[in-house]
Design a protein around this motif. Sequence first.
Motif, PDB file in Angstrom:
ATOM      1  N   ASP A 288       0.825  -1.206   0.000  1.00 19.04           N
ATOM      2  CA  ASP A 288       0.000   0.000   0.000  1.00 19.04           C
ATOM      3  C   ASP A 288       0.863   1.261   0.000  1.00 19.04           C
ATOM      4  OD1 ASP A 288      -2.656   1.438   0.430  1.00 19.04           O
ATOM      5  OD2 ASP A 288      -1.538   2.069   2.216  1.00 19.04           O
TER       6      ASP A 288
ATOM      7  N   HIS B 157       2.551   1.770  -3.398  1.00 19.21           N
ATOM      8  CA  HIS B 157       1.556   2.212  -4.368  1.00 19.21           C
ATOM      9  C   HIS B 157       1.166   3.671  -4.117  1.00 19.21           C
ATOM     10  CE1 HIS B 157      -1.890   2.043  -7.065  1.00 19.21           C
ATOM     11  NE2 HIS B 157      -2.651   2.513  -6.073  1.00 19.21           N
ATOM     12  N   LYS B 158       0.981   4.026  -2.865  1.00 21.31           N
ATOM     13  CA  LYS B 158       0.579   5.390  -2.488  1.00 21.31           C
ATOM     14  C   LYS B 158       1.662   6.406  -2.835  1.00 21.31           C
ATOM     15  CE  LYS B 158       0.851   6.276   1.834  1.00 21.31           C
ATOM     16  NZ  LYS B 158       0.609   6.196   3.292  1.00 21.31           N
TER      17      LYS B 158
ATOM     18  N   GLU C  73       7.428   1.041  -8.967  1.00 22.86           N
ATOM     19  CA  GLU C  73       6.367   0.189  -9.505  1.00 22.86           C
ATOM     20  C   GLU C  73       6.583  -1.243  -9.032  1.00 22.86           C
ATOM     21  OE1 GLU C  73       4.402  -1.299 -13.775  1.00 22.86           O
ATOM     22  OE2 GLU C  73       6.245  -0.106 -13.762  1.00 22.86           O
TER      23      GLU C  73
END
Length: 611
Positions: A36, A39-40, A45
């Motif tokens: 998370d 991604h945030k 990637e």
Amino acid sequence: MSNLIKVSDLIADFLAEKEIKHVFGIIGAGNAHIFDSIHKKGYTEIICVHHEQAACMAMQTYYRTSGKVTAALLTTGAGSTNGVTGVVSAWADSIPGIIISGNEHSKYVDIHKNLRMWGVQGYDSPAMVEKVTKYSKQVLETENVKYELDKAYSIATHGRPGPCWIDVPMNIQSANIELSEINDFKQSELAELHLDTPEQLEASVEKLTSALKNAKRPVFWLGHGIKLAGADHLIQRLIEKYQVPSLVTWAGIDMIDSYHPLVYGRAGTYGQRCGNFVVQNCDLLICIGTRMAISQIGYEINELAREADIAVVDIDKYELEKYTDRYKYSINADAKDFITELLAQPLEGESKNVEWVAQCDAYRVNYPWVNENDHPDQDGFINSYPFMEKLNKHFKPDQHVTTDMGTALLSGHQVLKFTKGQRLMTSTGLGEMGYGLPAAIGVSIARNKGEVICLNCDGGMMMNLQELQTMVHYKLPIKLFIFNNDGYLMIKHTQNALFNGRRAGVDSKSGVTCPDFSALANAFGIPAFQIKTWEDFDRVIPQVQELEGPVICEVFMHPNQLFVPKLSLSIQKDGTLISPPLEDLSPLLSRAELKANMVAGLHAKSAMMDN
């Protein structure tokens, strides 16, 4: 303004700070916070694979392609155990990388510490991988997470490279910490490398320079440690300065142009006759950045280069101790430091190696890598060796190739040739089936979703078949060649030799079948081609090379094709077994021809052998 930061955000920031743009992994409860936060934050990637071993394999070739250390993200329980094959592979081939694993809540680490399992799925993963990593640590204090990540990153490339494993329980990931409480790792804390001193290195190089001047038949044997040391750009200068015939190890094939006139191939138990004659006839053998594996040197160290003084340069002192009685010069040094020092030595007069180079040239002419007698088509099936030879002519200037094991490894590494800008990568230490496709994924991602040829086999494909979807999902232009030989061809030959042809678990008649890969390609939405004849080759290969996305090309070969030349046991008429020296490859040459190619004549074992 808050000075608190979530630990998983700290991990994401660590990746950004190290400019790690891609990591590989699979999400689970044990690493959900890390996923998370990455991604945030948006800098890194996550390439989501479908098996954790594939993440750790892709991590390796990402580094080998880009020179950038990256990470694999594993969850707790089976998520981390699944990754171990890829970790051991990285350990065996000295490839750096960071494995970040999740684990159960840290309270279970304490209250269940004497139990087999912690919490729901937890266990002591750092202890499990301690012997196959350069560093492994479970972090139980929030203030030490950044410290341990920085430490692992530094250790991974310090000295002989390798993987490091950092385990972060899920509650530590989700915790907040004051920025002021974060402990920092300092490079000065790294353990000192125990290498030869500059004075010792200089003295050793001076001795070798003198030996080179006096040698009549010197040879350089160049290993992947040179590339790991960032010294591959020095190789051409080295061999041209001293005009020394040179060989490369399988892991180091792409370090120098295969067509260079002073490069004579790859010796070993599955080596080329030319390369094996070169090494077995030398009188000075200088090995740089190679661990002298059995597959390279043969089964008896005292039968290697019998007329030669042997010098070995290795950053790992334990590698030098394997055959200490056989080495005249053991140099514990970084390959780049050694080559730089050797290049700095003055060289007077013309090369004395003219006759020796001419002899090596004769070996190359008389014993080509592919010949009709050793590699014939059989029963309408094309042979993989001339296939690889013809494939050389279709390579692009920046062609990158990965291979799996079996046919792809053996015939590929014996025959494929590479020029500057082209690359070849495989697993040569652990040699695990299933490596080829995840390796191609790592290469492609490192090349900004660039093109890769992956040479695979039907048996190896089944080990990581699920990664076809990774290839499709990310639209990676991987040209996947699958050699179809009805199962496990190498083991068929082993069973032929050991059990009079009795077979178990190797082909469709003995328990192993593989799917219709063309039909499978259709299920994944991948274009598929088949090559069964040389006419098919001429028609299909240009089409495959022109396509921009994923593609599968099946190559049908004889289910019992031989892998030759190779070093193998010789069964005599009286039933006795002889293990011949490295120059005496099967199919055996006549004793007269072998003797004519050996400066010191026939080895006693070879003289005893029937042919």
